[in-house]
Design a protein around this motif. Structure first.
Motif, short mmCIF file in Angstrom:
data_model
loop_
_atom_site.label_atom_id
_atom_site.label_comp_id
_atom_site.label_asym_id
_atom_site.label_seq_id
_atom_site.Cartn_x
_atom_site.Cartn_y
_atom_site.Cartn_z
N LYS A 52 0.80 -1.18 0.04
CA LYS A 52 -0.13 -0.04 0.06
C LYS A 52 1.01 1.22 0.16
CE LYS A 52 -3.84 -2.27 2.29
NZ LYS A 52 -4.67 -2.05 3.65
N GLN A 53 1.78 1.00 -0.30
CA GLN A 53 3.07 2.13 -0.02
C GLN A 53 3.64 2.59 -1.54
OE1 GLN A 53 5.02 3.14 3.43
NE2 GLN A 53 4.37 1.34 4.46
N ALA A 185 11.75 -3.22 4.17
CA ALA A 185 12.09 -4.46 4.82
C ALA A 185 11.11 -4.98 6.06
CB ALA A 185 13.44 -4.24 5.57
N LYS A 186 10.39 -3.94 6.41
CA LYS A 186 9.28 -4.32 7.52
C LYS A 186 8.06 -4.47 6.81
CE LYS A 186 10.71 -0.42 10.35
NZ LYS A 186 10.55 0.87 10.99
N LEU A 187 7.92 -4.58 5.63
CA LEU A 187 6.62 -5.06 4.96
C LEU A 187 6.76 -6.56 4.37
CD1 LEU A 187 6.21 -2.01 2.45
CD2 LEU A 187 4.94 -2.63 4.75
N GLY A 188 5.67 -7.34 4.54
CA GLY A 188 5.28 -8.73 3.95
C GLY A 188 5.75 -8.66 2.49
N PRO A 189 5.71 -9.77 1.93
CA PRO A 189 5.89 -10.02 0.37
C PRO A 189 5.07 -9.63 -0.24
CG PRO A 189 5.51 -12.26 1.48
CD PRO A 189 5.67 -11.23 2.67
N ASP A 190 5.02 -8.92 -1.31
CA ASP A 190 4.26 -8.30 -2.62
C ASP A 190 4.52 -9.13 -3.73
OD1 ASP A 190 2.94 -7.09 -4.59
OD2 ASP A 190 3.24 -4.98 -3.62
N PHE A 203 5.47 -16.06 3.15
CA PHE A 203 4.06 -15.89 3.66
C PHE A 203 3.64 -17.35 4.48
CE2 PHE A 203 -0.52 -16.96 2.66
CZ PHE A 203 -1.36 -15.81 3.53
N VAL A 204 3.49 -18.33 3.95
CA VAL A 204 3.19 -19.63 4.58
C VAL A 204 3.89 -20.03 5.82
CG1 VAL A 204 3.10 -22.13 4.42
CG2 VAL A 204 2.55 -20.81 2.20
N VAL A 223 3.00 -9.19 7.23
CA VAL A 223 2.78 -10.58 6.98
C VAL A 223 2.71 -10.70 5.32
CG1 VAL A 223 1.24 -12.64 7.03
CG2 VAL A 223 1.69 -11.09 9.22
N VAL A 224 1.93 -9.87 4.71
CA VAL A 224 1.81 -9.90 3.47
C VAL A 224 1.13 -8.38 3.08
CG1 VAL A 224 -0.61 -10.58 3.57
CG2 VAL A 224 0.36 -11.01 1.46
N SER A 225 1.91 -8.15 1.90
CA SER A 225 1.53 -6.53 1.35
C SER A 225 0.46 -6.59 0.61
CB SER A 225 2.83 -5.94 0.82
OG SER A 225 3.90 -5.79 1.86
N GLY A 226 -0.49 -5.33 0.84
CA GLY A 226 -1.38 -4.93 -0.09
C GLY A 226 -2.73 -5.37 0.07
N ILE A 227 -2.92 -6.20 0.88
CA ILE A 227 -4.55 -6.87 1.20
C ILE A 227 -5.16 -5.88 2.13
CG2 ILE A 227 -5.80 -8.54 2.02
CD1 ILE A 227 -3.73 -10.72 1.33
N GLY A 228 -6.44 -5.25 1.72
CA GLY A 228 -7.20 -4.47 2.33
C GLY A 228 -8.61 -5.21 2.82
N ASN A 229 -9.47 -4.47 3.42
CA ASN A 229 -10.66 -5.13 4.11
C ASN A 229 -11.54 -5.91 2.80
OD1 ASN A 229 -12.07 -5.41 6.36
ND2 ASN A 229 -13.42 -4.02 5.89
N VAL A 230 -11.55 -5.40 1.74
CA VAL A 230 -12.16 -5.99 0.70
C VAL A 230 -11.53 -7.65 0.14
CG1 VAL A 230 -13.20 -5.71 -1.63
CG2 VAL A 230 -13.08 -3.91 -0.34
N TYR A 231 -10.22 -7.15 -0.27
CA TYR A 231 -9.77 -8.51 -0.55
C TYR A 231 -9.58 -9.48 0.52
CZ TYR A 231 -7.98 -6.61 -5.26
OH TYR A 231 -7.94 -6.19 -6.60
N ARG A 232 -9.37 -9.11 1.84
CA ARG A 232 -9.29 -10.07 2.97
C ARG A 232 -10.52 -10.93 2.94
NH1 ARG A 232 -9.72 -8.98 8.54
NH2 ARG A 232 -11.31 -7.51 8.24
N ALA A 233 -11.80 -10.25 2.87
CA ALA A 233 -13.03 -10.82 2.95
C ALA A 233 -13.29 -11.86 1.85
CB ALA A 233 -14.29 -9.79 3.04
N GLU A 234 -12.98 -11.46 0.67
CA GLU A 234 -13.12 -12.33 -0.63
C GLU A 234 -12.05 -13.43 -0.91
OE1 GLU A 234 -15.86 -11.60 -3.06
OE2 GLU A 234 -16.15 -10.77 -1.25
#
Length: 332
Positions: A52-53, A185-190, A203-204, A223-234
């Protein structure tokens, strides 16, 4: 909240329209005045998106870090060269909400999620656009150049022909190369940045060590980069995974499915500009889904409605201060 696909689209927009060009920077709002002064007269040399950055590199190893947060967005005006790698929902090059083109009728998203001129938190931007290269026609409303500032603009970046206005970000700061490296370095994989196979293994491994519910872990950017509320639920629904299961108890094959599905859905989001999460739609249903997010998702924002698969009422609850939508039967 803008999710990872939006930030990757923004980065491509900057790559096509700002990299290699000198900018004039200003902070009409005043909250980034010193930083804007430092950026003025410098050329943009590179752009990176991670999760998200976004990171813009300027002359002399100076970087601008932007995190849109909940409400941030970039609004673009002027001549916009469309990234030829981004196709619209109906097969055209560029993004699907193009004003002033001589191409076929676009699929419009009334919520404002998919716009050539405003990417980030949905909004209706008061800007004028002159398309270039892959597009034809003008949408110039007669305003003088540069366009008038509208609303609380934290940062305006201006070339001779293109303007980018940043509104409502959580973070807008200058960084050194070492600071950028430390942030990333603090972010999870994208999956669009890191090696996909290596990202999957990381990730696993991380999730399998955690007692935290998997529905919460997917929103953890470390843990993982980029996932927000919509993608999480889906993602969780598509995997038929109960969001409350501790990460360490989620089967390895389900975690791998989640990672690979995130790669798949993220690529669709970057290409179309919309968080399309339903598969195998006929042309009419696909067009309807591209026009309205209510027809685009399996469970997100469907609390109280029947599950599209089993008919059970979709529930909504809070998890880590965010709304979580899921089907108690399909994801039991």
């Amino acid at each position: 909240m803008p999710e990872g696909h939006s930030v990757h689209r923004i980065a491509r927009q900057f790559d096509r329209n700002f990299v290699g060009r000198t900018v004039t920077a200003s902070s009409p709002q005043g909250r980034f005045a010193e930083g804007a002064h430092v950026l003025t007269g410098r050329a943009v040399t590179a752009v990176r998106a991670v999760g998200k950055q976004m990171f813009l590199e300027f002359d002399d190893d100076l970087w601008l870090r932007v995190h849109l947060g909940m409400y941030g967005a970039w609004d673009f005006a002027g001549e916009i060269v469309v990234d030829p790698t981004i196709a619209s929902a109906n097969g055209r090059m560029g993004q699907t909400n193009q004003r002033g083109t001589a191409l076929d009728v676009p699929i419009l998203d009334a919520a404002g999620e998919n716009s050539l001129t405003s990417i980030g938190a949905p909004r209706r931007a008061r800007v004028h656009v002159r398309m270039s290269e892959q597009t034809t026609g003008l949408a110039d409303d007669g305003d003088s150049w540069p366009p008038a500032v509208v609303g609380q603009v934290r940062l305006r970046l201006l070339t001779d022909v293109t303007c980018a206005d940043l509104r409502g970000p959580t973070a807008c700061e200058l960084q050194t190369p070492d600071e950028v490296a430390a942030t990333i370095a603090k972010l999870g994989p994208d999956p669009l940045v890191d090696d996909v196979s290596e990202g999957e293994e990381l990730f696993v491994a991380v999730v399998r060590r955690k007692p935290t519910p998997v529905g919460q872990l997917l929103m953890d950017q470390t843990v993982v980069s980029g996932i927000g509320n919509v993608y999480r639920a889906e993602l969780l629904f598509r995997a038929r995974q109960n969001p409350h299961t501790p990460g360490r108890n989620v089967p390895d094959e389900v975690l791998r499915h989640l990672w690979r599905d995130w790669f798949y859905l993220l690529a669709i989001g970057v290409e179309t500009g919309q968080m399309m999460t339903m598969d195998d739609l006929d042309p009419d249903a696909y067009r309807a889904a591209m026009a309205s997010r209510d027809d685009r998702h399996w469970v997100y924002h469907r609390a109280g409605l029947p599950c599209r698969v089993c008919g059970t009422t979709i529930v909504v609850e809070e998890m880590a201060a965010r709304k979580l939508y899921w089907c108690p039967y399909c994801q039991r």
